[in-house]
Design a protein around this motif. Structure first.
Motif, PDB file in Angstrom:
ATOM      1  N   LEU A  10      54.511 104.265 -10.900  1.00  0.00           N
ATOM      2  CA  LEU A  10      54.342 105.570 -10.263  1.00  0.00           C
ATOM      3  C   LEU A  10      53.418 105.503  -9.038  1.00  0.00           C
ATOM      4  O   LEU A  10      52.406 104.814  -9.034  1.00  0.00           O
ATOM      5  N   SER A  11      53.785 106.259  -8.009  1.00  0.00           N
ATOM      6  CA  SER A  11      52.914 106.411  -6.847  1.00  0.00           C
ATOM      7  C   SER A  11      51.845 107.448  -7.154  1.00  0.00           C
ATOM      8  O   SER A  11      51.891 108.111  -8.201  1.00  0.00           O
ATOM      9  N   GLY A  12      50.897 107.612  -6.248  1.00  0.00           N
ATOM     10  CA  GLY A  12      49.887 108.648  -6.438  1.00  0.00           C
ATOM     11  C   GLY A  12      50.528 110.022  -6.509  1.00  0.00           C
ATOM     12  O   GLY A  12      50.132 110.875  -7.316  1.00  0.00           O
ATOM     13  N   ALA A  13      51.548 110.246  -5.681  1.00  0.00           N
ATOM     14  CA  ALA A  13      52.266 111.523  -5.689  1.00  0.00           C
ATOM     15  C   ALA A  13      53.017 111.709  -7.000  1.00  0.00           C
ATOM     16  O   ALA A  13      53.109 112.823  -7.531  1.00  0.00           O
ATOM     17  N   GLY A  14      53.539 110.602  -7.546  1.00  0.00           N
ATOM     18  CA  GLY A  14      54.264 110.682  -8.807  1.00  0.00           C
ATOM     19  C   GLY A  14      53.365 111.066  -9.968  1.00  0.00           C
ATOM     20  O   GLY A  14      53.742 111.858 -10.835  1.00  0.00           O
ATOM     21  N   VAL A  15      52.155 110.522  -9.987  1.00  0.00           N
ATOM     22  CA  VAL A  15      51.189 110.862 -11.043  1.00  0.00           C
ATOM     23  C   VAL A  15      50.795 112.333 -10.939  1.00  0.00           C
ATOM     24  O   VAL A  15      50.738 113.049 -11.946  1.00  0.00           O
ATOM     25  N   ALA A  16      50.534 112.792  -9.717  1.00  0.00           N
ATOM     26  CA  ALA A  16      50.174 114.199  -9.510  1.00  0.00           C
ATOM     27  C   ALA A  16      51.319 115.116  -9.937  1.00  0.00           C
ATOM     28  O   ALA A  16      51.101 116.189 -10.518  1.00  0.00           O
ATOM     29  N   ASN A  63      60.458 106.208 -11.061  1.00  0.00           N
ATOM     30  CA  ASN A  63      60.424 106.414  -9.607  1.00  0.00           C
ATOM     31  C   ASN A  63      61.807 106.714  -9.038  1.00  0.00           C
ATOM     32  O   ASN A  63      61.948 107.510  -8.108  1.00  0.00           O
ATOM     33  N   ARG A  64      62.817 106.068  -9.575  1.00  0.00           N
ATOM     34  CA  ARG A  64      64.182 106.312  -9.096  1.00  0.00           C
ATOM     35  C   ARG A  64      64.604 107.754  -9.390  1.00  0.00           C
ATOM     36  O   ARG A  64      65.242 108.405  -8.551  1.00  0.00           O
ATOM     37  N   ILE A  65      64.205 108.245 -10.556  1.00  0.00           N
ATOM     38  CA  ILE A  65      64.536 109.626 -10.923  1.00  0.00           C
ATOM     39  C   ILE A  65      63.777 110.600 -10.020  1.00  0.00           C
ATOM     40  O   ILE A  65      64.355 111.559  -9.494  1.00  0.00           O
ATOM     41  N   ILE A  66      62.478 110.362  -9.833  1.00  0.00           N
ATOM     42  CA  ILE A  66      61.666 111.245  -8.988  1.00  0.00           C
ATOM     43  C   ILE A  66      62.210 111.278  -7.569  1.00  0.00           C
ATOM     44  O   ILE A  66      62.317 112.344  -6.949  1.00  0.00           O
ATOM     45  N   TYR A  67      62.582 110.106  -7.055  1.00  0.00           N
ATOM     46  CA  TYR A  67      63.092 110.042  -5.689  1.00  0.00           C
ATOM     47  C   TYR A  67      64.425 110.766  -5.556  1.00  0.00           C
ATOM     48  O   TYR A  67      64.599 111.629  -4.691  1.00  0.00           O
ATOM     49  N   ASN A  68      65.390 110.444  -6.423  1.00  0.00           N
ATOM     50  CA  ASN A  68      66.722 111.030  -6.307  1.00  0.00           C
ATOM     51  C   ASN A  68      66.739 112.534  -6.560  1.00  0.00           C
ATOM     52  O   ASN A  68      67.362 113.297  -5.816  1.00  0.00           O
TER      53      ASN A  68
END
Length: 215
Positions: free
Chosen positions: A89-95, A140-145
């Motif tokens: 996870l990126s920082g944005a993903g954690v937030a 991450n793939r789910i968050i991005y798509n």
């Protein structure tokens, strides 16, 4: 949001360094803030967290950086410190994960439901995931798509502007050129014209920064 007053603070890295700083904490305290939620920082800010607590404030840390010091005595949401998964996870993903839990706790609505009314939040998580250059694997793939779909649904001028770019990765590069305040202005634009003007300023500053970096 849910009757809670929310403010943002973007530290000036050249003056305050990275992450929590006494200057930012003092400003928050002066403005009556009683809870600070960090994004992409805080895991290694032990002294700053103690300083904040002495002022009677609370903190929730969301971060994805490796641990270099002991963990601050505060709630820390960081996949690098646990074995619950989502290690990319990126920082944005954690937030985003924290925001998702907060929305569910306050409204009882799952991600799919609340994101229909607030597509900008998943969209930001998608942009942050892409620009942080973390592997587009697993979560991450789910968050991005899914965030990309939300980007195209948003009527916000800045998101509408980005959704119209042919190459999103290329389009968001100027947004991460170290001009955080200007990037915030871009995402706060009230019209497409305003978003375009701010974006052109970001592109120019990014171009100048690149030339200096190569000099």
């Amino acid at each position: 949001v849910f009757g809670i007053e929310v403010r943002h603070y973007i530290p000036k890295r050249a003056e305050e360094g990275y992450g929590l700083s006494p200057r930012g904490i003092d400003k928050a305290h002066k403005n009556g803030i009683d809870l600070i939620i960090t994004v992409d920082s805080g895991t290694n800010n032990v002294a700053e967290v103690e300083y904040l607590k002495k002022k009677g404030m609370n903190i929730i840390i969301t971060d994805h950086h490796e641990l270099t010091k002991k963990i601050p005595k505060a709630p820390v949401v960081n996949p690098k410190l646990n074995s619950f998964g989502y290690k990319y996870l990126s920082g944005a993903g954690v937030a985003f994960k924290l925001a998702d839990c907060a929305f569910f706790d306050c409204s009882g609505k799952n991600t799919e439901v609340w994101s229909e009314k607030t597509p900008e939040i998943p969209a930001l998580a998608s942009i942050g995931t892409l620009i942080d250059k973390v592997p587009l694997l697993d979560e991450n793939r789910i968050i991005y798509n899914e965030g990309l779909k939300c980007l195209k649904k948003s009527q916000n001028p800045s998101f509408y502007f980005l959704a119209g770019r042919k190459n999103l990765l290329k389009a968001i590069i100027p947004l991460a050129s170290g001009r955080e305040s200007l990037t915030w202005e871009f995402f706060s634009a009230r019209t497409i014209e305003e978003a375009e003007n701010i974006y052109e300023s970001l592109k120019l500053k990014h171009s100048i920064w690149n030339r200096k970096g190569r000099a």
